[in-house]
Write an enzyme that holds these catalytic residues in place. Structure first.
Site, PDB file in Angstrom:
ATOM      1  N   ASP A  82      -2.440  -1.253   9.831  1.00  0.00           N
ATOM      2  CA  ASP A  82      -2.656  -1.245   8.615  1.00  0.00           C
ATOM      3  C   ASP A  82      -3.659  -2.556   7.891  1.00  0.00           C
ATOM      4  O   ASP A  82      -3.934  -2.387   6.788  1.00  0.00           O
ATOM      5  CB  ASP A  82      -1.500  -1.222   7.723  1.00  0.00           C
ATOM      6  CG  ASP A  82      -0.939   0.227   7.905  1.00  0.00           C
ATOM      7  OD1 ASP A  82      -1.386   0.949   8.062  1.00  0.00           O
ATOM      8  OD2 ASP A  82       0.671   0.128   7.708  1.00  0.00           O
ATOM      9  N   LYS A 142       0.838  -1.238  -0.119  1.00  0.00           N
ATOM     10  CA  LYS A 142      -0.053  -0.160   0.049  1.00  0.00           C
ATOM     11  C   LYS A 142       0.847   1.326  -0.096  1.00  0.00           C
ATOM     12  O   LYS A 142       2.144   1.284   0.308  1.00  0.00           O
ATOM     13  CB  LYS A 142      -0.922  -0.002   1.218  1.00  0.00           C
ATOM     14  CG  LYS A 142      -0.178  -0.009   2.612  1.00  0.00           C
ATOM     15  CD  LYS A 142       0.357   1.436   3.140  1.00  0.00           C
ATOM     16  CE  LYS A 142       0.899   0.948   4.388  1.00  0.00           C
ATOM     17  NZ  LYS A 142       1.613   2.244   4.748  1.00  0.00           N
TER      18      LYS A 142
END
Ligand code: C5P
Length: 282
Positions: A137, A11
């Site tokens: 996350d 990401k």
């Protein structure tokens, strides 16, 4: 079913705003997270016990209980009350401890794969709850689309973002996530401006106006200790990046481009870098 294979996508944070330290030691944040094409691969096979085999870019990555892939497997088996085993093969491509969410991506992919292999039947929401305990996350990465996150990363809202091209510049420096957050506290750093306009401009596909929106509040304390990272940011901007931003708590830097050829050219000129895309979502 004897085997389930999943891609574990890295990401990037289009912005990362640190709002303040909480009583539990975490920080409230606000961030826009998008998945990248860059990915590890996870293959889970039915087995008597639980084991992890790691291959690929970083031989130093642990294959014991310190690896988030195994932490996720154990957390899932506990939550679902399942007493089954699996052999997990993990092929690493995402740079380790880089701010690209590699460990969280592996954990997310293991949760999805084992939920299927073990027939746990957990909903996406339940998997996100398990994932949030594994790493801040993990829920955003499980969403597998652009999301606006808040809390310590567990509250998500889907947002529209156009497809983008990235030049990812890894670094040999080591920045631990807890250190980056505590430097932000120690240095008395402030929170960046409200990014509402940036989120709206991205959602409407208005890339001409978003240049100033790419920002990461952890850059100030990390650049103060590693000024060479600010030079990488400058290099990416000098090579035509629309924006350049530190990934998460660093030390990887990422440049964003609207044109794939410009991204490829910048990557060639800069050297030691990875070209990736983030696909668009409405
Ligand atoms: O959740 P995760 O294990 O990835 O977090 C690692 C460390 O990073 C935490 O222990 C904390 O020190 C810091 N962190 C934080 N605020 C967040 C996320 C992480 O302070 N929102």
């Amino acid at each position: 079913m004897l085997e389930v294979r999943r891609e574990a996508h890295a990401k990037v944070n289009l912005f990362l705003r640190v709002l303040g330290r909480r009583e539990d030691g975490y920080h409230d944040i606000e961030s826009l997270i998008v998945p990248l094409s860059l990915h590890d691969t996870v293959v889970c096979r039915e087995a008597g016990g639980l084991s992890l085999n790691v291959e690929g870019s970083d031989p130093s990555l642990p294959s014991d209980s310190g690896n988030l892939a195994l932490v996720a497997a154990l957390a899932l088996s506990e939550r679902a009350g399942v007493l089954k085993g699996a052999d997990i093969d993990l092929v690493k491509r995402i740079p380790v401890a880089a701010g690209l969410g590699g460990g969280s991506a592996d954990a997310a992919a293991v949760l999805v794969a084992l939920n299927e292999l073990w027939k746990c039947g957990l909903s996406e929401e339940a998997l996100m709850e398990v994932g949030a305990d594994v790493g801040s996350d993990v829920p955003a990465i499980l969403a597998d689309r652009p999301v606006l996150v808040s809390g310590r990363g567990e509250r998500l809202r889907a947002v529209g973002v156009p497809g983008l091209h990235w030049v990812i510049v890894p670094s040999a420096l080591q920045v631990r996530t807890p250190d980056a957050f505590s430097w932000w506290d120690e240095d008395g750093c402030s929170s960046g401006p409200d990014p509402g306009w940036f989120v709206e401009a991205l959602a409407s596909g208005d890339l001409a106006s978003v240049r100033d929106g790419f920002s990461n509040d952890l850059e100030v304390p990390v650049f103060a200790r590693y000024p060479e990272l600010e030079e990488v940011k400058r290099l990416l901007l000098d090579h035509g990046a629309l924006g350049a931003i530190m990934c998460g708590s660093g030390p990887t830097m990422a440049g964003v481009f609207t044109d794939p050829d410009a991204a490829a050219g910048a990557s060639r000129d800069i050297g030691e870098s990875i070209v990736a895309i983030s696909r668009g979502a409405a």
